[in-house]
Design a protein around this motif. Structure first.
Motif, PDB file in Angstrom:
ATOM      1  N   ASN A  76       2.745   1.936  -3.291  1.00  0.00           N
ATOM      2  CA  ASN A  76       1.902   2.289  -4.432  1.00  0.00           C
ATOM      3  C   ASN A  76       1.678   3.797  -4.434  1.00  0.00           C
ATOM      4  OD1 ASN A  76      -0.179   2.781  -6.253  1.00  0.00           O
ATOM      5  ND2 ASN A  76      -1.272   0.897  -5.732  1.00  0.00           N
ATOM      6  N   THR A  77       2.294   4.483  -5.381  1.00  0.00           N
ATOM      7  CA  THR A  77       2.254   5.945  -5.396  1.00  0.00           C
ATOM      8  C   THR A  77       0.869   6.507  -5.714  1.00  0.00           C
ATOM      9  OG1 THR A  77       3.028   5.922  -7.675  1.00  0.00           O
ATOM     10  CG2 THR A  77       4.700   6.212  -5.946  1.00  0.00           C
ATOM     11  N   SER A  78      -0.062   5.662  -6.155  1.00  0.00           N
ATOM     12  CA  SER A  78      -1.420   6.160  -6.390  1.00  0.00           C
ATOM     13  C   SER A  78      -2.220   6.247  -5.088  1.00  0.00           C
ATOM     14  CB  SER A  78      -2.156   5.285  -7.414  1.00  0.00           C
ATOM     15  OG  SER A  78      -2.389   4.001  -6.886  1.00  0.00           O
ATOM     16  N   ASN A  79      -1.705   5.636  -4.013  1.00  0.00           N
ATOM     17  CA  ASN A  79      -2.355   5.726  -2.710  1.00  0.00           C
ATOM     18  C   ASN A  79      -1.888   6.974  -1.968  1.00  0.00           C
ATOM     19  OD1 ASN A  79      -3.797   3.292  -2.877  1.00  0.00           O
ATOM     20  ND2 ASN A  79      -2.039   2.114  -2.149  1.00  0.00           N
ATOM     21  N   GLU A  80      -2.798   7.575  -1.240  1.00  0.00           N
ATOM     22  CA  GLU A  80      -2.469   8.724  -0.401  1.00  0.00           C
ATOM     23  C   GLU A  80      -1.579   8.251   0.756  1.00  0.00           C
ATOM     24  OE1 GLU A  80      -4.882  11.447   2.821  1.00  0.00           O
ATOM     25  OE2 GLU A  80      -5.992  10.570   1.163  1.00  0.00           O
ATOM     26  N   THR A  81      -0.516   8.981   1.032  1.00  0.00           N
ATOM     27  CA  THR A  81       0.364   8.631   2.151  1.00  0.00           C
ATOM     28  C   THR A  81      -0.384   8.895   3.459  1.00  0.00           C
ATOM     29  OG1 THR A  81       2.321   9.208   0.880  1.00  0.00           O
ATOM     30  CG2 THR A  81       2.593   9.089   3.266  1.00  0.00           C
ATOM     31  N   PRO A  82      -0.432   7.908   4.345  1.00  0.00           N
ATOM     32  CA  PRO A  82      -1.160   8.106   5.604  1.00  0.00           C
ATOM     33  C   PRO A  82      -0.401   9.027   6.552  1.00  0.00           C
ATOM     34  CG  PRO A  82      -0.068   5.981   5.615  1.00  0.00           C
ATOM     35  CD  PRO A  82       0.146   6.579   4.252  1.00  0.00           C
ATOM     36  N   GLN A  90      11.094  -1.890   7.831  1.00  0.00           N
ATOM     37  CA  GLN A  90      11.268  -1.436   6.445  1.00  0.00           C
ATOM     38  C   GLN A  90      10.755  -0.012   6.262  1.00  0.00           C
ATOM     39  OE1 GLN A  90      10.280  -4.201   3.259  1.00  0.00           O
ATOM     40  NE2 GLN A  90      10.367  -5.898   4.720  1.00  0.00           N
ATOM     41  N   ILE A  91       9.619   0.293   6.872  1.00  0.00           N
ATOM     42  CA  ILE A  91       9.033   1.631   6.752  1.00  0.00           C
ATOM     43  C   ILE A  91       9.969   2.676   7.352  1.00  0.00           C
ATOM     44  CG2 ILE A  91       7.154   3.102   7.616  1.00  0.00           C
ATOM     45  CD1 ILE A  91       5.375   0.475   7.356  1.00  0.00           C
ATOM     46  N   LEU A  92      10.481   2.389   8.543  1.00  0.00           N
ATOM     47  CA  LEU A  92      11.320   3.360   9.245  1.00  0.00           C
ATOM     48  C   LEU A  92      12.718   3.482   8.626  1.00  0.00           C
ATOM     49  CD1 LEU A  92      10.066   2.580  12.838  1.00  0.00           C
ATOM     50  CD2 LEU A  92       9.626   4.659  11.512  1.00  0.00           C
ATOM     51  N   ASN A  93      13.043   2.587   7.703  1.00  0.00           N
ATOM     52  CA  ASN A  93      14.303   2.683   6.952  1.00  0.00           C
ATOM     53  C   ASN A  93      14.097   3.236   5.551  1.00  0.00           C
ATOM     54  OD1 ASN A  93      16.288   1.795   8.820  1.00  0.00           O
ATOM     55  ND2 ASN A  93      15.496  -0.284   8.629  1.00  0.00           N
ATOM     56  N   THR A  94      12.890   3.724   5.270  1.00  0.00           N
ATOM     57  CA  THR A  94      12.574   4.308   3.966  1.00  0.00           C
ATOM     58  C   THR A  94      12.461   5.817   4.136  1.00  0.00           C
ATOM     59  OG1 THR A  94      11.386   2.299   3.333  1.00  0.00           O
ATOM     60  CG2 THR A  94      10.934   4.291   2.039  1.00  0.00           C
ATOM     61  N   GLU A  95      13.304   6.545   3.443  1.00  0.00           N
ATOM     62  CA  GLU A  95      13.401   8.000   3.612  1.00  0.00           C
ATOM     63  C   GLU A  95      12.046   8.697   3.510  1.00  0.00           C
ATOM     64  OE1 GLU A  95      15.354  11.122   4.889  1.00  0.00           O
ATOM     65  OE2 GLU A  95      16.369   9.210   4.567  1.00  0.00           O
ATOM     66  N   THR A  96      11.244   8.315   2.533  1.00  0.00           N
ATOM     67  CA  THR A  96       9.972   9.011   2.306  1.00  0.00           C
ATOM     68  C   THR A  96       8.879   8.609   3.298  1.00  0.00           C
ATOM     69  OG1 THR A  96       9.352   7.337   0.680  1.00  0.00           O
ATOM     70  CG2 THR A  96      10.392   9.357  -0.162  1.00  0.00           C
ATOM     71  N   LEU A  97       9.116   7.570   4.091  1.00  0.00           N
ATOM     72  CA  LEU A  97       8.082   7.082   5.010  1.00  0.00           C
ATOM     73  C   LEU A  97       8.449   7.219   6.485  1.00  0.00           C
ATOM     74  CD1 LEU A  97       7.199   3.742   3.161  1.00  0.00           C
ATOM     75  CD2 LEU A  97       5.976   5.926   3.005  1.00  0.00           C
ATOM     76  N   TYR A 150       0.841  -1.200   0.000  1.00  0.00           N
ATOM     77  CA  TYR A 150       0.000   0.000   0.000  1.00  0.00           C
ATOM     78  C   TYR A 150       0.878   1.252   0.000  1.00  0.00           C
ATOM     79  CZ  TYR A 150      -3.459   3.470   1.397  1.00  0.00           C
ATOM     80  OH  TYR A 150      -4.260   4.581   1.443  1.00  0.00           O
ATOM     81  N   LEU A 151       1.881   1.252   0.873  1.00  0.00           N
ATOM     82  CA  LEU A 151       2.740   2.434   1.011  1.00  0.00           C
ATOM     83  C   LEU A 151       3.624   2.653  -0.222  1.00  0.00           C
ATOM     84  CD1 LEU A 151       3.721   1.944   4.741  1.00  0.00           C
ATOM     85  CD2 LEU A 151       2.172   3.689   3.820  1.00  0.00           C
TER      86      LEU A 151
END
Length: 135
Positions: free
Chosen positions: A50-56, A76-83, A47-48
């Motif tokens: 997929n760029t067509s989904n709104e970022t929560p 994984q999320i906390l190691n992703t710059e944009t998330l 979900y995160l």
């Protein structure tokens, strides 16, 4: 600073009954405008990505789920710059101190104990808002 109204939360929960209850509770809470629901950590990551989904604005996940568990997904999320700036919360029936310690080391904002009553579930959005306000 996360805005504290009209929030979009994504919840990862594999238990259908708990998923129904928690999504209904967040839908009733005036601070949360949108609730997205996935059933495991892999679906959360997809979900995160997929760029067509709104970022929560907020992520809430159970720990024990099939395919990818909540802690692995949040790593994984906390190691992703944009998330990594999204406030992440774990909720679980487990009170295992090793889980809580791992969450603290990852920078997860809150480790909430999954309640056994509807009234307890109603406290979860309030707890999340309170923790975010203190950041």
């Amino acid at each position: 600073m996360t805005k504290l109204n009209n929030l979009h939360i994504i919840i990862a929960e594999d238990d259908e009954d708990d998923a129904d209850v928690i999504s209904e509770i967040f839908n009733k809470n005036p601070d949360f405008d949108k609730v997205s629901l996935v059933s495991n950590g892999e679906e959360l990551l997809n979900y995160l990505k997929n760029t067509s989904n709104e970022t929560p604005d907020v992520i809430l996940t159970d720990i024990n789920m099939p395919i990818i568990d909540g802690i692995e997904a949040l790593q994984q999320i906390l190691n992703t710059e944009t998330l990594k700036s999204i406030p992440c919360f774990i909720y679980s029936t487990s009170i295992n101190p090793a889980y809580k310690e791992k969450c603290d080391l990852l920078g997860i904002k809150g480790y909430l104990i999954k309640p056994y009553s509807i009234e307890g579930f109603e406290e979860i959005p309030k707890q999340i808002i309170k923790i975010i306000e203190q950041q």
